[in-house]
Design a protein around this motif. Structure first.
Motif, PDB file in Angstrom:
ATOM      1  N   ILE B 562      -3.069  -2.112  10.013  1.00 23.38           N
ATOM      2  CA  ILE B 562      -1.643  -2.333   9.765  1.00 23.38           C
ATOM      3  C   ILE B 562      -0.886  -1.026   9.941  1.00 23.38           C
ATOM      4  O   ILE B 562       0.191  -0.993  10.547  1.00 23.38           O
ATOM      5  CB  ILE B 562      -1.438  -2.916   8.354  1.00 23.38           C
ATOM      6  CG1 ILE B 562      -2.040  -4.321   8.307  1.00 23.38           C
ATOM      7  CG2 ILE B 562       0.035  -2.966   7.990  1.00 23.38           C
ATOM      8  CD1 ILE B 562      -2.004  -4.947   6.958  1.00 23.38           C
ATOM      9  N   ILE B 563      -1.477   0.071   9.439  1.00 20.74           N
ATOM     10  CA  ILE B 563      -0.797   1.365   9.570  1.00 20.74           C
ATOM     11  C   ILE B 563      -0.632   1.734  11.035  1.00 20.74           C
ATOM     12  O   ILE B 563       0.440   2.144  11.472  1.00 20.74           O
ATOM     13  CB  ILE B 563      -1.579   2.455   8.810  1.00 20.74           C
ATOM     14  CG1 ILE B 563      -1.412   2.240   7.319  1.00 20.74           C
ATOM     15  CG2 ILE B 563      -1.095   3.845   9.194  1.00 20.74           C
ATOM     16  CD1 ILE B 563      -2.214   3.188   6.483  1.00 20.74           C
ATOM     17  N   PRO B 669     -14.253  -9.609  -5.354  1.00 23.89           N
ATOM     18  CA  PRO B 669     -14.734  -8.698  -6.398  1.00 23.89           C
ATOM     19  C   PRO B 669     -13.583  -8.286  -7.324  1.00 23.89           C
ATOM     20  O   PRO B 669     -12.429  -8.542  -7.040  1.00 23.89           O
ATOM     21  CB  PRO B 669     -15.252  -7.505  -5.596  1.00 23.89           C
ATOM     22  CG  PRO B 669     -14.528  -7.563  -4.312  1.00 23.89           C
ATOM     23  CD  PRO B 669     -14.268  -8.997  -4.032  1.00 23.89           C
ATOM     24  N   ALA B 670     -13.945  -7.666  -8.417  1.00 30.79           N
ATOM     25  CA  ALA B 670     -12.944  -7.278  -9.404  1.00 30.79           C
ATOM     26  C   ALA B 670     -11.917  -6.332  -8.781  1.00 30.79           C
ATOM     27  O   ALA B 670     -12.212  -5.599  -7.846  1.00 30.79           O
ATOM     28  CB  ALA B 670     -13.620  -6.594 -10.581  1.00 30.79           C
ATOM     29  N   PHE B 671     -10.718  -6.388  -9.328  1.00 35.55           N
ATOM     30  CA  PHE B 671      -9.602  -5.616  -8.786  1.00 35.55           C
ATOM     31  C   PHE B 671      -9.746  -4.166  -9.204  1.00 35.55           C
ATOM     32  O   PHE B 671      -9.649  -3.829 -10.374  1.00 35.55           O
ATOM     33  CB  PHE B 671      -8.313  -6.211  -9.357  1.00 35.55           C
ATOM     34  CG  PHE B 671      -7.085  -5.812  -8.611  1.00 35.55           C
ATOM     35  CD1 PHE B 671      -6.785  -6.403  -7.392  1.00 35.55           C
ATOM     36  CD2 PHE B 671      -6.219  -4.874  -9.128  1.00 35.55           C
ATOM     37  CE1 PHE B 671      -5.648  -6.053  -6.716  1.00 35.55           C
ATOM     38  CE2 PHE B 671      -5.077  -4.517  -8.445  1.00 35.55           C
ATOM     39  CZ  PHE B 671      -4.786  -5.106  -7.233  1.00 35.55           C
ATOM     40  N   THR B 672     -10.025  -3.303  -8.246  1.00 32.33           N
ATOM     41  CA  THR B 672     -10.174  -1.889  -8.602  1.00 32.33           C
ATOM     42  C   THR B 672      -9.383  -1.042  -7.634  1.00 32.33           C
ATOM     43  O   THR B 672      -9.161  -1.442  -6.491  1.00 32.33           O
ATOM     44  CB  THR B 672     -11.643  -1.449  -8.517  1.00 32.33           C
ATOM     45  OG1 THR B 672     -12.169  -1.980  -7.309  1.00 32.33           O
ATOM     46  CG2 THR B 672     -12.443  -1.902  -9.693  1.00 32.33           C
ATOM     47  N   TYR B 673      -8.982   0.107  -8.103  1.00 28.94           N
ATOM     48  CA  TYR B 673      -8.355   1.073  -7.209  1.00 28.94           C
ATOM     49  C   TYR B 673      -9.443   1.926  -6.605  1.00 28.94           C
ATOM     50  O   TYR B 673     -10.017   2.779  -7.267  1.00 28.94           O
ATOM     51  CB  TYR B 673      -7.370   1.958  -7.972  1.00 28.94           C
ATOM     52  CG  TYR B 673      -6.028   1.302  -8.148  1.00 28.94           C
ATOM     53  CD1 TYR B 673      -5.257   0.994  -7.038  1.00 28.94           C
ATOM     54  CD2 TYR B 673      -5.538   0.991  -9.413  1.00 28.94           C
ATOM     55  CE1 TYR B 673      -4.035   0.384  -7.196  1.00 28.94           C
ATOM     56  CE2 TYR B 673      -4.317   0.392  -9.578  1.00 28.94           C
ATOM     57  CZ  TYR B 673      -3.561   0.085  -8.463  1.00 28.94           C
ATOM     58  OH  TYR B 673      -2.355  -0.516  -8.590  1.00 28.94           O
ATOM     59  N   LEU B 674      -9.757   1.653  -5.358  1.00 26.41           N
ATOM     60  CA  LEU B 674     -10.803   2.447  -4.731  1.00 26.41           C
ATOM     61  C   LEU B 674     -10.222   3.707  -4.113  1.00 26.41           C
ATOM     62  O   LEU B 674     -10.865   4.739  -4.056  1.00 26.41           O
ATOM     63  CB  LEU B 674     -11.505   1.633  -3.643  1.00 26.41           C
ATOM     64  CG  LEU B 674     -12.458   0.569  -4.165  1.00 26.41           C
ATOM     65  CD1 LEU B 674     -13.000  -0.252  -3.019  1.00 26.41           C
ATOM     66  CD2 LEU B 674     -13.592   1.211  -4.936  1.00 26.41           C
ATOM     67  N   SER B 675      -8.991   3.579  -3.636  1.00 26.36           N
ATOM     68  CA  SER B 675      -8.449   4.720  -2.916  1.00 26.36           C
ATOM     69  C   SER B 675      -7.900   5.764  -3.880  1.00 26.36           C
ATOM     70  O   SER B 675      -7.542   5.479  -5.020  1.00 26.36           O
ATOM     71  CB  SER B 675      -7.373   4.263  -1.942  1.00 26.36           C
ATOM     72  OG  SER B 675      -6.735   3.128  -2.426  1.00 26.36           O
ATOM     73  N   HIS B 676      -7.835   6.934  -3.370  1.00 29.03           N
ATOM     74  CA  HIS B 676      -7.331   8.071  -4.113  1.00 29.03           C
ATOM     75  C   HIS B 676      -5.847   7.877  -4.389  1.00 29.03           C
ATOM     76  O   HIS B 676      -5.157   7.149  -3.657  1.00 29.03           O
ATOM     77  CB  HIS B 676      -7.567   9.330  -3.264  1.00 29.03           C
ATOM     78  CG  HIS B 676      -7.415  10.589  -4.018  1.00 29.03           C
ATOM     79  ND1 HIS B 676      -6.271  11.327  -3.956  1.00 29.03           N
ATOM     80  CD2 HIS B 676      -8.252  11.240  -4.844  1.00 29.03           C
ATOM     81  CE1 HIS B 676      -6.406  12.386  -4.725  1.00 29.03           C
ATOM     82  NE2 HIS B 676      -7.616  12.351  -5.267  1.00 29.03           N
ATOM     83  N   GLN B 677      -5.353   8.518  -5.407  1.00 34.34           N
ATOM     84  CA  GLN B 677      -3.931   8.400  -5.739  1.00 34.34           C
ATOM     85  C   GLN B 677      -3.049   8.832  -4.568  1.00 34.34           C
ATOM     86  O   GLN B 677      -2.033   8.209  -4.275  1.00 34.34           O
ATOM     87  CB  GLN B 677      -3.646   9.280  -6.964  1.00 34.34           C
ATOM     88  CG  GLN B 677      -2.320   9.007  -7.621  1.00 34.34           C
ATOM     89  CD  GLN B 677      -2.331   7.672  -8.362  1.00 34.34           C
ATOM     90  OE1 GLN B 677      -3.367   7.049  -8.491  1.00 34.34           O
ATOM     91  NE2 GLN B 677      -1.169   7.240  -8.817  1.00 34.34           N
ATOM     92  N   TYR B 681       0.329   7.066  -2.364  1.00 32.59           N
ATOM     93  CA  TYR B 681       1.630   7.631  -2.007  1.00 32.59           C
ATOM     94  C   TYR B 681       1.832   7.602  -0.496  1.00 32.59           C
ATOM     95  O   TYR B 681       2.941   7.390  -0.013  1.00 32.59           O
ATOM     96  CB  TYR B 681       1.775   9.051  -2.563  1.00 32.59           C
ATOM     97  CG  TYR B 681       1.872   9.052  -4.069  1.00 32.59           C
ATOM     98  CD1 TYR B 681       2.860   8.284  -4.701  1.00 32.59           C
ATOM     99  CD2 TYR B 681       1.005   9.785  -4.861  1.00 32.59           C
ATOM    100  CE1 TYR B 681       2.946   8.247  -6.075  1.00 32.59           C
ATOM    101  CE2 TYR B 681       1.094   9.762  -6.222  1.00 32.59           C
ATOM    102  CZ  TYR B 681       2.071   8.996  -6.844  1.00 32.59           C
ATOM    103  OH  TYR B 681       2.165   8.943  -8.183  1.00 32.59           O
ATOM    104  N   LYS B 682       0.732   7.821   0.225  1.00 30.19           N
ATOM    105  CA  LYS B 682       0.824   7.771   1.683  1.00 30.19           C
ATOM    106  C   LYS B 682       1.281   6.382   2.124  1.00 30.19           C
ATOM    107  O   LYS B 682       2.181   6.234   2.958  1.00 30.19           O
ATOM    108  CB  LYS B 682      -0.546   8.091   2.291  1.00 30.19           C
ATOM    109  CG  LYS B 682      -0.476   8.499   3.753  1.00 30.19           C
ATOM    110  CD  LYS B 682      -1.839   8.902   4.267  1.00 30.19           C
ATOM    111  CE  LYS B 682      -2.599   7.699   4.776  1.00 30.19           C
ATOM    112  NZ  LYS B 682      -3.940   8.017   5.248  1.00 30.19           N
ATOM    113  N   ILE B 686       4.730   5.302   4.077  1.00 30.88           N
ATOM    114  CA  ILE B 686       4.753   4.576   5.350  1.00 30.88           C
ATOM    115  C   ILE B 686       5.602   3.321   5.219  1.00 30.88           C
ATOM    116  O   ILE B 686       6.413   2.988   6.094  1.00 30.88           O
ATOM    117  CB  ILE B 686       3.324   4.234   5.792  1.00 30.88           C
ATOM    118  CG1 ILE B 686       2.609   5.513   6.231  1.00 30.88           C
ATOM    119  CG2 ILE B 686       3.331   3.233   6.932  1.00 30.88           C
ATOM    120  CD1 ILE B 686       1.146   5.330   6.465  1.00 30.88           C
ATOM    121  N   ALA B 687       5.458   2.630   4.082  1.00 25.88           N
ATOM    122  CA  ALA B 687       6.212   1.399   3.889  1.00 25.88           C
ATOM    123  C   ALA B 687       7.708   1.685   3.866  1.00 25.88           C
ATOM    124  O   ALA B 687       8.501   0.969   4.498  1.00 25.88           O
ATOM    125  CB  ALA B 687       5.774   0.730   2.592  1.00 25.88           C
TER     126      ALA B 687
END
Lengths: 178, 768
Positions: B562-563, B669-677, B681-682, B686-687
């Motif tokens: 998408i990016i 799977p369970a909802f987790t934040y895998l990506s770094h903070q 922001y990136k 972009i959005a």
């Protein structure tokens, strides 16, 4: 999601949904509606049905023409031999007690898609056969009371309807099965 | 004639069926086709040699001038007769060579298809038609070289031949199109009429270079020669037919056909004579180093093709005439030698010269055929090869360096001819090589017929061959002065003495051949820098580069796709806006803000609030419901702005999305934040960037409203012509019905893709 009220309501509402979707399909030429929306409504009807009753049940209710064959004094009937001889896609499904069940016709979603595409492309061929460019519209001279006038664009829209229906069902049934 | 040229396609595709019905007797039917075609074209011979041009047209795509236009003149006739005669003999030979092969039917399919394509090339008048058949020969050659598809070498060689000749074909096509744009003509006849305009046109040189690339790749000229020796991985009938007699001559044919159009400037002479002589030297030098019969023949073929191109470059009447004679002579003797090589391979199980001795003891007819061909190759008196060599010397006599190259080739030809006839068949040896099986008639009759044809053509040169060649000359050289008569005997001229000298020196070169082979081992490391090695290195690099690039771009994360899409799209938009800057005033949109109704504000506020809430939520179900809320609000907005069709679609799609999400919810799977903070922001940046660009574009569109008649047209035509009052739907199913058809086809393909993805995952045992 198997609640009694939801399941019963859906069972009663599904035919209504289906009828409405066909109405939307025909209405599209003069008022908001059309094949795409109609197809979506139609597929929603089945998706809800699958949600309430399970996709297996939906398929066996709406997409299979089954024939039951009862064992009379322990021998298969004459008809069974005729069918097996004709090789009519007979599949053994149930084998409980004293009857067997065969699917004579099984309407898979992918057939719907293929048929829709064929219908849409075929409606364009009418113009070609009449010696005009591909997809030239051709209308029947008569006007029907509820449905309006009939012509190849309607056929095309029906093709879109079936393709959308087939596509959504294919995806949902596949996801459900996993 | 149209029927005669195209009937082969029909025959080609029924070949596998006939093979299933008749087994190996399919060869009879398939051999009858070239025989019938040969007799048909022979029946046209009296008309064509009198200068008549036979034309056949079939209109195909009139507007683009893509038509099947064929013309049979003297030049085409020589090629047509060669193709059909060889076709007949090769079809018979192949049935013996591939006896018992279960894919014989398919082989005949490819071979007949090739023959048809070749007939199409040499009779095509329209340039598009020529290109079509040109590429068809490349494709059928690919299929034939890779016929032994279990052999990796064959597959690689087939690829190479396809890439080189097919790529050359594209270059040729570009060149021909340049010519046709410059002149406005789409046929060779038309181009010839416009040649004065072409010679001074700016696109003459690019077109010339591109056409040369096309012809040189097809005819295996330096530096594109490397595919031809590798193509020897094909079954021998194919090598004999495609890679000595016909396909490699297609480039020569086209050069001869275009000679009157392109040969004006000096660049013609320097390019053709230069490339041709380099190729001739290369073929001659490499040929003497090999011991594999087919490799030797391949390199001598390259040398001969070089000589042909060189003579075309000289472009004097004598040289062109010599070229034509040499072309026919070469096809006859080289085809024979290839067929002999195939028969030896079949009976002995090897093609290596050092393992073959005194074959004449067991296979006399084959020995006779080889000797006839070798005598023609060496240029001994009553054969066609002798006349060709005389004319070659005569044509180059005034230019010493060209004469030197011609003599060198002549020497090597004599030595190779001795090697392939005397050394293989007749030299006495105490241990003759025993054959694995006896020679069948299908294996020796075709080469014998060809060998005898070479002898008869030489003996009767002043009758039929002379007329044929004069007919072809009329097409290439405009003012055709008939000074040099084709005859066997011209008296004791200097050229004759040179010819005798070549034979004597060639015999001594033959004595030195084993010595040369031993010394040439040291040259092997030179091949590491040859075009073949370069090709392979470039091919590997390309594959490697593509792999790295794909691995970077398609890393399997939906978010990166998408990016990429968004950034690429925004980049394009920004480039357009940067090239065409326009300032918009914000006063008018700002003024329209005042007219905004309250419920619109409420909807927008609702959407914004939902989005902010969405960013913070940690539950999947909540986020789905909130997304649905956003979607329904958008649908409501459509309703308010008077687009009920769009609104209905949006509403239904939203519902479906929510339902499908719910279906899949419990499997995720369970909802987790895998990506770094930082990642988050990136994404937000972009959005916002994307939103800003789109807003700007929308404002720009609003500011420059295009006054179009489309709205009025659809409003009026919708009911009158299409019997519908709902304009949106009428556009979808009637006015732009073809677009919709395309879209639903894409939809169907996407559905099948999704299905495949889901099934694949579950079969692998992965998550759905």
């Amino acid at each position: 999601m198997r609640t009694l009220i939801f399941a019963t309501a859906i069972r009663l509402l599904t035919p209504l949904f289906l009828l409405f979707s066909v109405y939307i399909l025909f209405r599209g030429h003069h008022h908001p509606g059309g094949g795409f929306i109609g197809g979506l409504i139609c597929s929603l009807a089945f998706v809800f049905h699958a949600l309430a009753h399970g996709s297996e049940h939906t398929e066996s209710t709406y997409f299979r023409l089954s024939v039951c064959q009862y064992k009379a004094n322990g021998k298969p009937s004459q008809l069974y031999y005729v069918w097996s001889w004709m090789q009519l896609a007979i599949r053994k499904n149930h084998r409980n007690g004293n009857h067997k069940r065969f699917h004579v016709i099984r309407l898979r979603p992918i057939y719907l898609m293929a048929f829709g595409l064929l219908l849409a492309a075929g409606s364009g061929m009418v113009g070609l056969i009449l010696g005009k460019p591909f997809m030239t519209a051709w209308w029947l001279p008569l006007e029907l009371p509820v449905l309006g006038s009939l012509g190849t664009p309607l056929l095309f829209d029906t093709g879109v309807f079936m393709l959308v229906l087939g596509m959504v069902l294919k995806m949902v049934f596949t996801m459900k099965k996993e | 004639m149209l029927f005669a040229i195209l009937i082969g396609v029909l025959f080609a595709f029924i070949a596998p069926l006939v093979y299933r019905l008749l087994g190996r007797y399919v060869a009879i039917l398939m051999a009858l086709l070239p025989l019938a075609l040969f007799s048909y074209f022979i029946s046209l011979y009296p008309r064509v040699v009198q200068g008549e041009v036979i034309i056949a047209n079939y209109t195909w795509v009139e507007a683009l001038a893509i038509n099947l236009q064929f013309r049979l003149d003297g030049l085409s006739l020589i090629f047509v007769l060669l193709i059909t005669l060889f076709g007949f003999l090769i079809m018979i030979y192949a049935s013996a060579y591939l006896q018992g092969d279960p894919l014989l039917g398919r082989f005949y399919l490819y071979l007949t298809l090739f023959m048809t394509a070749m007939l199409g090339i040499v009779t095509a008048d329209n340039i598009f038609c020529l290109f079509l058949f040109w590429e068809l020969t490349s494709v059928s050659s690919y299929l034939l070289i890779g016929f032994n598809n279990t052999n990796k070498q064959a597959r690689v060689s087939a690829w190479q031949a396809l890439l080189v000749t097919g790529g050359g074909g594209l270059a040729l096509f570009a060149g021909l199109i340049l010519l046709s744009i410059a002149s406005g003509a789409h046929t060779f006849t038309g181009l010839l009429a416009q040649k004065n305009i072409l010679a001074d046109h700016a696109s003459f040189l690019p077109a010339f270079v591109l056409i040369m690339v096309g012809c040189f790749t097809k005819s295996a000229q330096f530096p594109f020669h490397f595919w031809l020796p590798n193509a020897m991985a094909a079954p021998t009938p194919v090598s004999a037919y495609l890679h000595s007699a016909t396909m490699v001559k297609a480039g020569i044919y086209l050069l001869a056909r275009l000679a009157p159009i392109l040969s004006g400037p000096d660049v013609w002479f320097y390019t053709l004579a230069g490339v041709g002589s380099i190729t001739a030297i290369l073929g001659a030098v490499v040929a003497v180093q090999h011991t594999d019969i087919k490799a030797i023949l391949a390199y001598t073929t390259i040398g001969a093709l070089g000589l042909l191109v060189m003579m075309l470059g000289i472009n004097s009447t004598l040289a062109i005439k010599g070229m034509l004679v040499f072309l026919v002579a070469h096809a006859l003797y080289k085809g024979t030698l290839f067929l002999v090589a195939g028969a030896i391979d079949h009976c002995m199980g090897t093609r290596n010269i050092s393992q073959l001795r005194c074959l004449g003891e067991h296979m006399i007819p084959l020995g006779i055929a080889a000797t006839l061909a070798a005598l023609s190759m060496a240029g001994i008196l009553p054969f066609l090869g002798f006349i060709a060599k005389e004319m070659l010397y005569e044509a180059t006599f005034t230019t010493p360096w060209l004469l030197g190259i011609a003599t060198l080739s002549g020497l090597v030809f004599v030595a190779i001819a001795l090697l392939l006839s005397y050394r293989l068949f007749w030299k006495k040896s105490s241990k003759p090589t025993p054959p694995r099986h006896a020679l069948s008639i299908g294996l020796y009759l075709p080469p014998l017929v060809l060998g005898i044809a070479g002898l008869t053509a030489g003996l009767m040169v002043s009758s039929v061959p002379s007329k044929l060649i004069n007919g072809a000359m009329q097409q290439i050289v405009a003012s055709h002065s008939n000074t040099y008569k084709l005859a066997l005997w011209h008296g004791f001229t200097p050229v004759f003495w040179l010819s005798i000298g070549t034979v004597i020196l060639g015999v001594s070169l033959y004595r030195f051949l084993p010595f040369i082979r031993i010394r040439s081992v040291g040259m092997q490391h030179m091949y590491k820098y040859g075009p073949d090695a370069l090709y392979h290195r470039a091919f590997e690099r390309l594959l490697h580069g593509a792999k790295t690039f794909i691995a970077k771009l398609q890393n399997g994360y939906l978010r990166s796709y998408i990016i990429y899409i968004i950034l690429f799209f925004c980049g394009l938009l920004l480039i357009v806006m940067w090239r065409d800057p326009s300032d918009i005033s914000f006063s008018q949109p700002a003024a329209s803000l005042n007219e905004t109704q309250l419920y619109e504000f409420v909807l927008v506020a609702l959407v914004i609030a939902a989005l902010i809430y969405l960013l913070g939520t940690r539950s999947r179900l909540t986020s789905i419901v909130v997304m649905g809320l956003v979607g329904y609000s958008a649908a409501l907005l459509y309703v308010l702005f008077g687009a009920p069709d769009v609104a209905a679609t949006q509403l239904l799609i939203e519902t479906l999305t929510v339902v499908i999400f719910v279906l899949l919810l419990h499997k995720l799977p369970a909802f987790t934040y895998l990506s770094h903070q930082f990642q988050k922001y990136k994404f937000i940046a972009i959005a916002i960037f994307f939103g800003a660009v789109m807003t700007y574009v929308m404002l720009l569109v609003q500011a420059r409203a295009v006054d179009s008649d489309l709205k009025k047209f659809y409003g009026a035509a919708s009911y009158e012509q299409a019997h519908g009052r709902n304009i949106v739907n009428v556009i979808l199913v009637d006015f732009r019905g073809l677009d919709t058809l395309g879209e639903i086809s894409v939809l169907a393909v996407a559905a099948i893709g999704i299905y495949a993805l889901l099934r694949l995952n579950s079969e692998k045992g992965g998550k759905p």
